[in-house]
Design an enzyme around this catalytic site. Sequence first.
Site, mmCIF file in Angstrom:
data_model
loop_
_atom_site.group_PDB
_atom_site.id
_atom_site.type_symbol
_atom_site.label_atom_id
_atom_site.label_comp_id
_atom_site.label_asym_id
_atom_site.label_seq_id
_atom_site.Cartn_x
_atom_site.Cartn_y
_atom_site.Cartn_z
ATOM 1 N N ARG A 125 -0.624 9.077 2.217
ATOM 2 C CA ARG A 125 -2.093 9.498 2.044
ATOM 3 C C ARG A 125 -2.255 10.977 2.198
ATOM 4 O O ARG A 125 -2.898 11.675 1.520
ATOM 5 C CB ARG A 125 -2.677 8.989 3.222
ATOM 6 C CG ARG A 125 -2.962 7.428 2.869
ATOM 7 C CD ARG A 125 -4.060 7.086 3.886
ATOM 8 N NE ARG A 125 -4.267 5.591 3.734
ATOM 9 C CZ ARG A 125 -4.845 4.654 4.366
ATOM 10 N NH1 ARG A 125 -5.181 4.999 5.686
ATOM 11 N NH2 ARG A 125 -5.024 3.653 4.346
ATOM 12 N N HIS A 172 -8.781 10.186 3.926
ATOM 13 C CA HIS A 172 -8.309 8.992 2.946
ATOM 14 C C HIS A 172 -8.765 9.881 1.712
ATOM 15 O O HIS A 172 -9.603 10.478 1.386
ATOM 16 C CB HIS A 172 -9.244 7.794 3.305
ATOM 17 C CG HIS A 172 -8.560 6.716 2.694
ATOM 18 N ND1 HIS A 172 -8.620 6.642 1.276
ATOM 19 C CD2 HIS A 172 -8.082 5.569 2.911
ATOM 20 C CE1 HIS A 172 -8.141 5.379 0.906
ATOM 21 N NE2 HIS A 172 -7.796 4.985 1.724
ATOM 22 N N HIS A 178 -10.723 9.724 7.919
ATOM 23 C CA HIS A 178 -10.572 8.484 7.932
ATOM 24 C C HIS A 178 -10.271 7.855 9.120
ATOM 25 O O HIS A 178 -10.590 6.917 9.491
ATOM 26 C CB HIS A 178 -9.811 8.030 6.848
ATOM 27 C CG HIS A 178 -9.570 6.784 6.555
ATOM 28 N ND1 HIS A 178 -10.782 5.700 6.425
ATOM 29 C CD2 HIS A 178 -8.470 5.791 6.466
ATOM 30 C CE1 HIS A 178 -10.163 4.438 6.201
ATOM 31 N NE2 HIS A 178 -8.778 4.644 6.458
ATOM 32 N N ARG A 219 -0.252 8.581 9.852
ATOM 33 C CA ARG A 219 -0.231 6.984 9.942
ATOM 34 C C ARG A 219 0.169 6.549 8.449
ATOM 35 O O ARG A 219 -0.552 6.898 7.523
ATOM 36 C CB ARG A 219 -1.640 6.533 10.301
ATOM 37 C CG ARG A 219 -1.589 4.993 10.466
ATOM 38 C CD ARG A 219 -3.085 4.545 10.584
ATOM 39 N NE ARG A 219 -4.180 5.028 9.326
ATOM 40 C CZ ARG A 219 -4.827 4.056 9.105
ATOM 41 N NH1 ARG A 219 -5.020 3.296 9.476
ATOM 42 N NH2 ARG A 219 -5.469 4.474 7.916
ATOM 43 N N GLU A 262 0.666 -1.191 0.120
ATOM 44 C CA GLU A 262 0.007 0.027 0.029
ATOM 45 C C GLU A 262 0.981 1.312 -0.083
ATOM 46 O O GLU A 262 1.931 1.109 0.197
ATOM 47 C CB GLU A 262 -0.951 -0.004 1.219
ATOM 48 C CG GLU A 262 -2.096 -1.016 1.092
ATOM 49 C CD GLU A 262 -3.063 -1.004 2.404
ATOM 50 O OE1 GLU A 262 -2.722 -0.372 3.366
ATOM 51 O OE2 GLU A 262 -4.073 -1.598 2.248
HETATM 52 C C1 FAD Z 1 -13.469 2.128 6.202
HETATM 53 C C2 FAD Z 1 -12.036 2.168 7.150
HETATM 54 C C3 FAD Z 1 -10.996 1.178 6.568
HETATM 55 C C4 FAD Z 1 -9.796 0.674 7.372
HETATM 56 N N1 FAD Z 1 -8.791 0.016 6.735
HETATM 57 C C5 FAD Z 1 -7.943 -0.019 7.637
HETATM 58 C C6 FAD Z 1 -6.758 -1.128 7.094
HETATM 59 O O1 FAD Z 1 -6.913 -1.659 6.071
HETATM 60 N N2 FAD Z 1 -5.887 -1.162 7.990
HETATM 61 C C7 FAD Z 1 -5.697 -0.567 9.189
HETATM 62 O O2 FAD Z 1 -4.767 -0.885 9.948
HETATM 63 N N3 FAD Z 1 -6.631 0.143 9.645
HETATM 64 C C8 FAD Z 1 -7.635 0.489 8.848
HETATM 65 N N4 FAD Z 1 -8.611 1.321 9.311
HETATM 66 C C9 FAD Z 1 -8.534 1.985 10.790
HETATM 67 C C10 FAD Z 1 -8.993 0.838 11.677
HETATM 68 O O3 FAD Z 1 -9.926 -0.153 11.279
HETATM 69 C C11 FAD Z 1 -9.168 1.387 13.090
HETATM 70 O O4 FAD Z 1 -8.424 2.110 13.363
HETATM 71 C C12 FAD Z 1 -9.285 0.157 14.087
HETATM 72 O O5 FAD Z 1 -10.060 -0.788 13.637
HETATM 73 C C13 FAD Z 1 -9.781 1.062 15.330
HETATM 74 O O6 FAD Z 1 -9.982 -0.087 16.333
HETATM 75 P P1 FAD Z 1 -10.373 0.314 17.667
HETATM 76 O O7 FAD Z 1 -10.726 -1.185 18.488
HETATM 77 O O8 FAD Z 1 -9.660 1.004 18.379
HETATM 78 O O9 FAD Z 1 -11.840 0.851 17.715
HETATM 79 P P2 FAD Z 1 -13.246 0.480 16.983
HETATM 80 O O10 FAD Z 1 -12.920 -0.683 15.980
HETATM 81 O O11 FAD Z 1 -13.773 1.509 16.203
HETATM 82 O O12 FAD Z 1 -14.086 0.072 18.060
HETATM 83 C C14 FAD Z 1 -14.719 0.984 18.923
HETATM 84 C C15 FAD Z 1 -15.607 0.348 19.980
HETATM 85 O O13 FAD Z 1 -15.732 1.181 20.989
HETATM 86 C C16 FAD Z 1 -17.057 1.077 21.406
HETATM 87 N N5 FAD Z 1 -17.557 2.687 21.963
HETATM 88 C C17 FAD Z 1 -17.059 3.781 21.465
HETATM 89 N N6 FAD Z 1 -17.752 4.605 22.390
HETATM 90 C C18 FAD Z 1 -18.269 4.058 23.362
HETATM 91 C C19 FAD Z 1 -19.003 4.296 24.321
HETATM 92 N N7 FAD Z 1 -19.464 5.570 24.955
HETATM 93 N N8 FAD Z 1 -19.640 3.588 25.203
HETATM 94 C C20 FAD Z 1 -19.366 2.107 24.921
HETATM 95 N N9 FAD Z 1 -18.723 1.674 23.702
HETATM 96 C C21 FAD Z 1 -18.385 2.689 23.204
HETATM 97 C C22 FAD Z 1 -17.782 0.922 19.999
HETATM 98 O O14 FAD Z 1 -19.004 0.422 20.204
HETATM 99 C C23 FAD Z 1 -16.821 -0.134 19.597
HETATM 100 O O15 FAD Z 1 -17.282 -1.208 19.921
HETATM 101 C C24 FAD Z 1 -9.661 1.408 8.308
HETATM 102 C C25 FAD Z 1 -10.800 2.420 9.188
HETATM 103 C C26 FAD Z 1 -12.177 2.512 8.229
HETATM 104 C C27 FAD Z 1 -13.031 3.211 8.624
#
Ligand code: FAD
Length: 534
Positions: free
Chosen positions: A293, A245, A354, A389, A117
């Site tokens: 990006r 993005h 993004h 990032r 990428e």
């Molecule tokens: C379309 C898209 C494509 C992506 N592609 C990539 C990729 O190819 N490779 C890569 O490395 N990264 C990618 N990313 C980024 C990556 O997906 C995220 O940075 C990562 O998944 C974040 O994980 P996380 O567990 O921190 O948060 P999340 O997966 O967003 O989880 C957040 C959790 O917190 C909970 N939550 C939030 N607020 C509260 C609250 N007040 N009370 C209770 N629960 C709450 C939500 O319900 C959820 O369960 C992408 C992101 C997007 C949107």
Amino acid sequence: MIYQTDVLIIGTGIAGLSTAIQLAQARPEVKIRVVSKTNKAECNTKYAQGGIAAVWDRNQDDFEKHVLDTLDAGDELCNESIVRMVVEEGPQRVRELIEWGARFDKIDAMHYDLAREGGHSEKRILHFQDVTGAEIERALLEKTSRFDNIELLEHYYAIDVITQHHLGYNVTRIMPDIECYGAYLLNLKNLEVETHLAKITILATGGTGQIYRTTTNPLVATGDGIAMMYRAKGHVENMEFVQFHPTALYRPTSENPAFLISEAVRGFGGILKTQDGQEFMQHYDERRSLAPRDIVARAIDNEMKMRGEDYVCLDCRHLDPTEFKKHFPNIYDKCLSIGIDPMEQMIPVVPACHYMCGGIKVDDFGRSSIHYLYACGESTNTGLHGANRLASNSLLEAAVFGYRIAQDVAQKIHALQIKAGIPEWDATGTAHPKELVLITQSIKELKEIMSYYVGIVRSNVRLERALNRLHLLYEETEDLYHSTTLSAALCELRNLITIGYLVTRSASMRRESRGLHYTTDYPEKQDFKQSTLL
Ligand SMILES: Cc1cc2nc3c(=O)[nH]c(=O)nc-3n(C[C@H](O)[C@H](O)[C@H](O)COP(=O)(O)OP(=O)(O)OC[C@H]3O[C@@H](n4cnc5c(N)ncnc54)[C@H](O)[C@@H]3O)c2cc1C
């Protein structure tokens, strides 16, 4: 109602679930409660397309190359020792994901199909078609369900973490000994606020994309954890570094969330062109469509502004149709569903918010500035991403820090106690809201403010306007908050305004252009390299 557990994890994305699994394995006797504000699978993780970066083929790739690519993207604001640690521990965490059941595409029985990428000098992205995040989330949820010591609660909204403030003390940002005792959670099934006490609390609440009108982030990405941390007087940093993005699918009637056309499509040979079919990236960077990006997003923004057009295009017509459909079945189907055949027509694309590079300041074991409060995943600033990032490093970061947090918590948990004397939530003097339009309209206003004034290109005047308008929204919303019974929508509005303020304030403090932050008033990078701590 008051409930107790050993460890309370807020969030069920890769950060929350991988921490829970690692801890449950290390300490089967420790009770772990994990909560999500909607259903357990709805999170940024589920939407990740491109994959997870890790040095895998040691004949082609090595740690040094991945480190240098990450540092290069981060524009001198990464913490190099954190970068080395994540890169070196990364492959083992990815192997664990595979052991837990996550599938990644292979070219044959022995070899994974590694993708390349933007910003990566080698092929090192493990992926499952173009729905890697959904596959990882599926595997993590399945693995979580096998542990008796993990309890998962859906539709529980975390309002605030509990600190000495709730015991009546005056807590300030410079106080060194703030402690966390759990969180107040709104049970969305009966709208009761419950007190959940824990020895350790972990924020894994994900990103902040919903502060902008066009974003690839799902509706849950409202920055709740970062806003909670800021209200609790914990440290938050580098919030100006918002990654746009370059290529979300353009729709004349904007979709929320916007559909992502993964960077991997450009890695696979897709070329950015203007609507009249002219290549333009050669004017901005020698890596052309595969430049990092921030450079690509600014180039697209500039082309759109110069030409007065609403989108640019991604040309995939020269690519092998069978291979394209095999690698990107989800993207292909989405394009077809709106009447675009990527093998015959160019795909219209726009930049969309993004990823949040900044967030809760944590150390190398995910410890925040507040005692007994950890943070993991997109809600944090670990030092890995710096000012920008590198693609596919975020899933990796969450897996690596999830493991490290679990190791640290496992060592300490038995010496800790649940805090006594915490008061229950006080809802006296509040009434049901009469006009929900006040909330929905304020969210719209916030998104407009952030999109117009604090987007890809910034200036002093725009930031000042944004701060003035945000201040008004803040005052109105605080009045509403203190007079109304709680709802998730109202809490999210409050958090979105806080995040908008943190992004704008950090952007005004950075008097230079660096990484994802570009301002016309200070277009050059300065020599100093400090973070913006709020
Ligand atoms: C379309 C898209 C494509 C992506 N592609 C990539 C990729 O190819 N490779 C890569 O490395 N990264 C990618 N990313 C980024 C990556 O997906 C995220 O940075 C990562 O998944 C974040 O994980 P996380 O567990 O921190 O948060 P999340 O997966 O967003 O989880 C957040 C959790 O917190 C909970 N939550 C939030 N607020 C509260 C609250 N007040 N009370 C209770 N629960 C709450 C939500 O319900 C959820 O369960 C992408 C992101 C997007 C949107």
